[in-house]
Each structure stands twice: as C-alpha cells, then as structure tokens.
Design a protein around this motif. Sequence first.
Motif, PDB file in Angstrom:
ATOM      1  N   ASP A   1       0.821  -1.208   0.000  1.00  0.00           N
ATOM      2  CA  ASP A   1       0.000   0.000   0.000  1.00  0.00           C
ATOM      3  C   ASP A   1       0.859   1.263   0.000  1.00  0.00           C
ATOM      4  OD1 ASP A   1       0.994  -0.109   2.586  1.00  0.00           O
ATOM      5  OD2 ASP A   1      -0.899   0.444   3.551  1.00  0.00           O
ATOM      6  N   LEU A   2       2.181   1.097  -0.042  1.00  0.00           N
ATOM      7  CA  LEU A   2       3.070   2.261  -0.066  1.00  0.00           C
ATOM      8  C   LEU A   2       3.596   2.537  -1.472  1.00  0.00           C
ATOM      9  CD1 LEU A   2       4.317   4.374   1.883  1.00  0.00           C
ATOM     10  CD2 LEU A   2       6.390   2.955   1.889  1.00  0.00           C
ATOM     11  N   LEU A   3       3.956   1.473  -2.184  1.00  0.00           N
ATOM     12  CA  LEU A   3       4.463   1.596  -3.546  1.00  0.00           C
ATOM     13  C   LEU A   3       3.447   0.976  -4.501  1.00  0.00           C
ATOM     14  CD1 LEU A   3       6.751   2.201  -5.601  1.00  0.00           C
ATOM     15  CD2 LEU A   3       7.663  -0.080  -5.071  1.00  0.00           C
ATOM     16  N   SER A   4       2.812   1.790  -5.330  1.00  0.00           N
ATOM     17  CA  SER A   4       1.793   1.273  -6.243  1.00  0.00           C
ATOM     18  C   SER A   4       2.449   0.559  -7.429  1.00  0.00           C
ATOM     19  CB  SER A   4       0.911   2.411  -6.761  1.00  0.00           C
ATOM     20  OG  SER A   4       1.624   3.212  -7.696  1.00  0.00           O
ATOM     21  N   HIS A   5       1.677  -0.312  -8.048  1.00  0.00           N
ATOM     22  CA  HIS A   5       2.174  -1.010  -9.236  1.00  0.00           C
ATOM     23  C   HIS A   5       2.485  -0.001 -10.346  1.00  0.00           C
ATOM     24  CE1 HIS A   5       2.615  -4.152 -12.276  1.00  0.00           C
ATOM     25  NE2 HIS A   5       1.778  -3.472 -13.043  1.00  0.00           N
ATOM     26  N   ASP A   6       1.641   1.021 -10.495  1.00  0.00           N
ATOM     27  CA  ASP A   6       1.863   2.025 -11.547  1.00  0.00           C
ATOM     28  C   ASP A   6       3.178   2.769 -11.338  1.00  0.00           C
ATOM     29  OD1 ASP A   6      -0.496   1.307 -12.740  1.00  0.00           O
ATOM     30  OD2 ASP A   6      -1.644   3.033 -12.024  1.00  0.00           O
ATOM     31  N   THR A   7       3.465   3.135 -10.071  1.00  0.00           N
ATOM     32  CA  THR A   7       4.738   3.809  -9.795  1.00  0.00           C
ATOM     33  C   THR A   7       5.905   2.880 -10.091  1.00  0.00           C
ATOM     34  OG1 THR A   7       3.771   5.254  -8.109  1.00  0.00           O
ATOM     35  CG2 THR A   7       6.148   4.899  -8.002  1.00  0.00           C
ATOM     36  N   ALA A   8       5.767   1.611  -9.703  1.00  0.00           N
ATOM     37  CA  ALA A   8       6.834   0.643  -9.950  1.00  0.00           C
ATOM     38  C   ALA A   8       7.110   0.503 -11.450  1.00  0.00           C
ATOM     39  CB  ALA A   8       6.471  -0.706  -9.335  1.00  0.00           C
ATOM     40  N   VAL A   9       6.047   0.438 -12.233  1.00  0.00           N
ATOM     41  CA  VAL A   9       6.219   0.331 -13.683  1.00  0.00           C
ATOM     42  C   VAL A   9       6.901   1.581 -14.227  1.00  0.00           C
ATOM     43  CG1 VAL A   9       5.003   0.219 -15.891  1.00  0.00           C
ATOM     44  CG2 VAL A   9       4.334  -1.299 -14.024  1.00  0.00           C
ATOM     45  N   ALA A  10       6.487   2.759 -13.740  1.00  0.00           N
ATOM     46  CA  ALA A  10       7.120   4.009 -14.184  1.00  0.00           C
ATOM     47  C   ALA A  10       8.614   4.005 -13.886  1.00  0.00           C
ATOM     48  CB  ALA A  10       6.444   5.203 -13.514  1.00  0.00           C
ATOM     49  N   MET A  11       8.999   3.371 -12.778  1.00  0.00           N
ATOM     50  CA  MET A  11      10.415   3.319 -12.402  1.00  0.00           C
ATOM     51  C   MET A  11      11.223   2.414 -13.327  1.00  0.00           C
ATOM     52  SD  MET A  11       9.917   3.263  -8.261  1.00  0.00           S
ATOM     53  CE  MET A  11      11.659   3.145  -7.812  1.00  0.00           C
TER      54      MET A  11
END
Length: 290
Positions: free
Chosen positions: A244-254
């Motif tokens: 709940d801290l790191l979203s999948h969308d943010t991870a993909v953007a990274m």
Amino acid sequence: MTEPRLKSVQCISPAGLHRVAYKEWGDPGNRNVLICSHGVTRVSDDFDALARALSDHYRVVCPDTVGRGRSGRLANPQFYRVPQYVSDMVTLIARVTQDEDQVDWFGTSMGGLIGMGLASLPGNPVRKLVLNDIGPTMDAAALARIGDYIGQDLRFSTYEEAKCFVRDVSQSFGEHTDEQWEKLACDVLRQDEQGRWVRHYDMGLAEPIRAVTPESCKSDEALLWAAYDAITCPTLLVRGEKSDLLSHDTAVAMTQRGPRAQLVEIPNVGHAPTFLHEDQIAIARQFLVG
C-alpha cells in the motif's frame, strides 16, 4: 557459522555529534562491501539472514539508522530526515571501505530512500542498488498509517503483549513461521527503566512526519523523482504485490525512466518483503552477485 562484529562510527548533525552503530558480517578484509539499510522503525538485525547468506561474497555492513536500535539519538529530532541519514552513511562508507570508494546498497523502505539519495549524487559510491518496496511516489494514506504507528508511545507490561502487537501491525510483511515472527518482534523491543516493553527507537522520529503538509509532500515527491532520474547504476526494484506504499503504476514508471529498474513483484506480500525467506534472498543474490 558466520557471526557479526558490532561496531560504531561517530557522525555529526547541525545539533552535535552522535554515534551510528552497525553490524559487520564476513571477512573483515573483504573490500567487496554491501550496505543494508532498514525501514523507518526497524533495525539492522532485520538483515541477519540476508547478511549471513551473502557474507560468502561480501563484507556486509548493516547500520542502525540514528535514532534506532543501538545507535545514538539526535539532540534535535527535526533532523530525523533523509538528508541527515545520507550524511551519516557517507561517514560510515568512508569508515568501512578503506580507500575503496564503491559499495553495493540494499535498502528497505526508508533505507531505499537513503540509497536513492546517495546514488543520485555526483561521484557517489553506489555500484548496484536494490530498492525494497519504495519509490519516489508514496501513497498518502499509507504514509499517514506509518506516521500514526510511529507516534504511538506504547508501553507493554509483558513481552508477550509487546510481541503480539508487533506481529499484528506487521501482517503486511506476509507469511512467516512463529520463529521468524519471534525474531521480527524481539529485534525491535527493549525494556525501559520501569521494566515495561517499548519499541527500540526515539519517539522524536514522529516529529518531522507530523510536520508534513500536502504541499510539502508534493514538493518532496518532485525532489525524489529528480533524485531517481539522476541514478545511473544498475537498479533492482522489489515490490510486495499487495504493497500500500508503492503502487504497481509507480513501480512500472520506475522501469521506464532514470536507471530503468528491473522489477520483481513478490506475491502475497505487502509493505515490505522481509528477505528472511530463501526465495527472497535468492532474488537479491541473483541481482547482486549473478
């Protein structure tokens, strides 16, 4: 079996001097160094299993971030922030590398933010970077949850009560054996002067978090993305599938900007994977050692 050596180094903040304690695993003459940095209320002991497993290849150095565990406390709690932690780690790295200016970095949650900050600097010493369930964009509700947790000055009359509390609030770590839960609890608990069981960190850690506003949060996010985009070393991003801290969308953007991190998601785990399990340790070994 490899056992750690307990050491410390003197660091400085604008409010004065403090000591940062660390555990060192493996051959003390090994110049191949891995720094493991823990989450916001955790301690260096979190990495005992990972350090033991990787000490055949590395000298593994696991610090207690100032304000936690065996390390000292800051005279002014407003300095419990990532820039201070990065400064402390620069001092620690100078101590442990002995003229070798490169280290690999494994950072869980807050420890990942410290690693990002360090790896973004020109001339930095980070050769490989592992970010464990952390990124430049963090869920506001999750941050509020963590802030509330940190600020609760809880005192338990028995160890069993304290252990149950730690286990309850750590369910997002995923499935663990009773023995592993025991270690996860006992590593972060100590007795105060009255014999009550408390968490092993300075309650002042909560003060900078309470000062966060929506405006400062957006500003911090922009700075974190700028730092991430400045990283050039090989980077592995590990995400708990239910985080709940790191979203999948943010991870993909990274994976698409900055160092273009390699992404591994761990099923049935939230924030954050503990790397106590052999399959999780194998993920770190594959990236760091090959």
